[in-house]
Scaffold this active site. Sequence first.
Site, PDB file in Angstrom:
ATOM      1  CG  HIS A 183      -4.316   0.905  -8.003  1.00 34.01           C
ATOM      2  ND1 HIS A 183      -5.649   0.874  -7.675  1.00 34.01           N
ATOM      3  CD2 HIS A 183      -3.738   1.779  -7.140  1.00 34.01           C
ATOM      4  CE1 HIS A 183      -5.853   1.698  -6.661  1.00 34.01           C
ATOM      5  NE2 HIS A 183      -4.707   2.253  -6.325  1.00 34.01           N
TER       6      HIS A 183
ATOM      7  CG  HIS B 260      -2.016   0.886   1.319  1.00 34.61           C
ATOM      8  ND1 HIS B 260      -2.415   1.678   0.280  1.00 34.61           N
ATOM      9  CD2 HIS B 260      -2.833   1.224   2.364  1.00 34.61           C
ATOM     10  CE1 HIS B 260      -3.410   2.462   0.678  1.00 34.61           C
ATOM     11  NE2 HIS B 260      -3.679   2.210   1.936  1.00 34.61           N
TER      12      HIS B 260
ATOM     13  CG  ASP C 150       3.092   4.678  -3.874  1.00 33.51           C
ATOM     14  OD1 ASP C 150       3.153   5.857  -3.481  1.00 33.51           O
ATOM     15  OD2 ASP C 150       2.393   3.811  -3.336  1.00 33.51           O
TER      16      ASP C 150
HETATM   17  N1  ACO Z   1       4.697  -6.773 -10.111  1.00 35.30           N
HETATM   18  C1  ACO Z   1       4.602  -8.017 -10.650  1.00 35.30           C
HETATM   19  N2  ACO Z   1       3.459  -8.691 -10.777  1.00 35.30           N
HETATM   20  C2  ACO Z   1       2.352  -8.101 -10.336  1.00 35.30           C
HETATM   21  C3  ACO Z   1       2.364  -6.825  -9.752  1.00 35.30           C
HETATM   22  C4  ACO Z   1       3.588  -6.155  -9.654  1.00 35.30           C
HETATM   23  N3  ACO Z   1       3.684  -4.946  -9.130  1.00 35.30           N
HETATM   24  N4  ACO Z   1       1.106  -6.473  -9.396  1.00 35.30           N
HETATM   25  C5  ACO Z   1       0.326  -7.518  -9.727  1.00 35.30           C
HETATM   26  N5  ACO Z   1       1.075  -8.497 -10.301  1.00 35.30           N
HETATM   27  C6  ACO Z   1       0.594  -9.769 -10.843  1.00 35.30           C
HETATM   28  C7  ACO Z   1       0.243 -10.742  -9.735  1.00 35.30           C
HETATM   29  O1  ACO Z   1       1.369 -11.522  -9.379  1.00 35.30           O
HETATM   30  C8  ACO Z   1      -0.827 -11.550 -10.395  1.00 35.30           C
HETATM   31  O2  ACO Z   1      -0.212 -12.425 -11.318  1.00 35.30           O
HETATM   32  P1  ACO Z   1      -0.807 -13.926 -11.530  1.00 35.30           P
HETATM   33  O3  ACO Z   1      -2.156 -13.716 -12.152  1.00 35.30           O
HETATM   34  O4  ACO Z   1       0.189 -14.593 -12.417  1.00 35.30           O
HETATM   35  O5  ACO Z   1      -0.883 -14.536 -10.162  1.00 35.30           O
HETATM   36  C9  ACO Z   1      -1.592 -10.516 -11.225  1.00 35.30           C
HETATM   37  O6  ACO Z   1      -0.633  -9.491 -11.528  1.00 35.30           O
HETATM   38  C10 ACO Z   1      -2.792  -9.900 -10.529  1.00 35.30           C
HETATM   39  O7  ACO Z   1      -2.331  -9.278  -9.342  1.00 35.30           O
HETATM   40  P2  ACO Z   1      -3.081  -9.290  -7.958  1.00 35.30           P
HETATM   41  O8  ACO Z   1      -2.055  -9.494  -6.881  1.00 35.30           O
HETATM   42  O9  ACO Z   1      -4.250 -10.221  -8.008  1.00 35.30           O
HETATM   43  O10 ACO Z   1      -3.633  -7.824  -7.903  1.00 35.30           O
HETATM   44  P3  ACO Z   1      -4.231  -7.112  -6.621  1.00 35.30           P
HETATM   45  O11 ACO Z   1      -5.294  -6.222  -7.108  1.00 35.30           O
HETATM   46  O12 ACO Z   1      -4.566  -8.099  -5.548  1.00 35.30           O
HETATM   47  O13 ACO Z   1      -2.983  -6.276  -6.048  1.00 35.30           O
HETATM   48  C11 ACO Z   1      -1.445  -4.557  -5.726  1.00 35.30           C
HETATM   49  C12 ACO Z   1      -2.821  -4.939  -6.259  1.00 35.30           C
HETATM   50  C13 ACO Z   1      -1.295  -5.004  -4.248  1.00 35.30           C
HETATM   51  C14 ACO Z   1      -1.286  -3.050  -5.773  1.00 35.30           C
HETATM   52  C15 ACO Z   1      -0.355  -5.244  -6.590  1.00 35.30           C
HETATM   53  O14 ACO Z   1      -0.479  -4.794  -7.929  1.00 35.30           O
HETATM   54  C16 ACO Z   1       1.057  -5.014  -6.069  1.00 35.30           C
HETATM   55  O15 ACO Z   1       1.511  -5.770  -5.200  1.00 35.30           O
HETATM   56  N6  ACO Z   1       1.775  -3.956  -6.594  1.00 35.30           N
HETATM   57  C17 ACO Z   1       3.102  -3.639  -6.114  1.00 35.30           C
HETATM   58  C18 ACO Z   1       3.027  -2.837  -4.813  1.00 35.30           C
HETATM   59  C19 ACO Z   1       2.513  -1.408  -5.072  1.00 35.30           C
HETATM   60  O16 ACO Z   1       2.997  -0.702  -5.953  1.00 35.30           O
HETATM   61  N7  ACO Z   1       1.550  -0.991  -4.239  1.00 35.30           N
HETATM   62  C20 ACO Z   1       1.009   0.365  -4.310  1.00 35.30           C
HETATM   63  C21 ACO Z   1      -0.405   0.352  -4.767  1.00 35.30           C
HETATM   64  S1  ACO Z   1      -1.015   1.992  -4.887  1.00 35.30           S
HETATM   65  C22 ACO Z   1      -1.276   2.418  -3.295  1.00 35.30           C
HETATM   66  O17 ACO Z   1      -1.593   1.641  -2.435  1.00 35.30           O
HETATM   67  C23 ACO Z   1      -1.129   3.759  -2.994  1.00 35.30           C
END
Ligand code: ACO
Length: 409
Positions: free
Chosen positions: A291, A252, A347
């Site tokens: 996201h 987050h 971010d």
């Molecule tokens: N890098 C690599 N792979 C990713 C990323 C990433 N940043 N984000 C999602 N994925 C992949 C997941 O591994 C998943 O792959 P799969 O289908 O092969 O298992 C797929 O994309 C779907 O991702 P989910 O985890 O289901 O997406 P979710 O909506 O649950 O998560 C989140 C969203 C937590 C923001 C995620 O994208 C993430 O971890 N990003 C990196 C951390 C980040 O930048 N957070 C800031 C968010 S903005 C904020 O809070 C202000």
Amino acid sequence: MAKRTVEVDVDEHGAFNGAELKQQGVVSYDQPLLSTATARSAITYIDGDAGILRYRGYPIEQIAERLHFLQVAYLLAHGELAPEDERQSFRRAVYDAEVDVERIDAHVNSFPVDSHPMAILISGYAALGASHPEAKHVKDAEMRKRLFPLVLAETLELGARAIARHAGVEPGRQTGDSYARRFLEVCGDAIDRARGEEAVEVFGRALDVLFVLHADHELNAGTNAMRAIGSAETDMYSSLAGAAAALYGPLHGGANEAVLRMLDSIGSLDNVAGYIERVKTHEVLLYGFGHRVYKNYDPRATVIKKVVDEVLETAGANPLLDIAQELERIALEDDYFVSRKLYPNVDFYSGIAYRAIGFDPATFTVLFAVARTVGWLCHYDELMSGEFKITRPAQVYVGKGERPVPKRA
Ligand code: ACO
């Protein structure tokens, strides 16, 4: 798995009353709350597929260009832009609020130098609550309205002093004509002052835009925590501590710190392709990408890119920006990211701007929290203004059935 058909009434927003499911003997298993709304809110609108974000109906791009942070705070809290006289009196209410700085200092200085400033901020909110027993009258709308500018003033002092403590420098005194500029002053030498007063002015304007972009974002993890804690009729300060704790995590608000650490670890353009390969095998995350709601470009990331350009023009080029741009270029063309609709989020670039201002990566999430305090308070107020019950989810029990404890255990 058995098939069951249940019938529910769906309203004009595509929502049905979840309690109807329980009445029909089923529950929805939804740990990440993907399709469970826990609020009817009139504060912020997001269309994640179209990349749209609006505060109280106003597009974020126009807001970021035309309004200062405290104008945005007023808008989010009151639903309308402040008329000129109220705008001034709201500013004065924040700038002249009677903040118990000694008490904040006692709290901040009880932490060793170099402590993570989020630890100081989270506990600081709970500590401040002890000075405001009136905040326990959670349904008192007049009290909530009165405390709003005070909490923003306390947050400025607490957040900036936590950052100064982390850097081991003396906090400065508030001067300047914007909330962000005053914040920078209290941070003292925790920011880069080597380029002179004009540069700090530029940094102050950039930080103001960054605060505006972070002020609210509907029901993210932090705001959900604020509402869930508030639903137990917990006072706003303790609720803020919980919301800030949720924000702290690297998935987050902690992602801005994680992005900078990731860029540092990549180190040079030559290593970018290798890092992307490790992301694709799920070995590491590409922090700052993806996201829960945006399946398109995060509109805030577009605005932040401009802010980064302005700050770097003053602070000097930063090789980390080249690495970030190369990561983005490759990711936007690569099927792994395209097929999962992963785009840069707020971010991805904010940390580069914060770093250029001179902030240490450990302080980035504090900057986010200071701005988001506005949204948390507005959601708390919205919750308290309406009907609600304590947030108490159902669980699906998967443990053992009843069994006797052996007589000689
Ligand atoms: N890098 C690599 N792979 C990713 C990323 C990433 N940043 N984000 C999602 N994925 C992949 C997941 O591994 C998943 O792959 P799969 O289908 O092969 O298992 C797929 O994309 C779907 O991702 P989910 O985890 O289901 O997406 P979710 O909506 O649950 O998560 C989140 C969203 C937590 C923001 C995620 O994208 C993430 O971890 N990003 C990196 C951390 C980040 O930048 N957070 C800031 C968010 S903005 C904020 O809070 C202000």
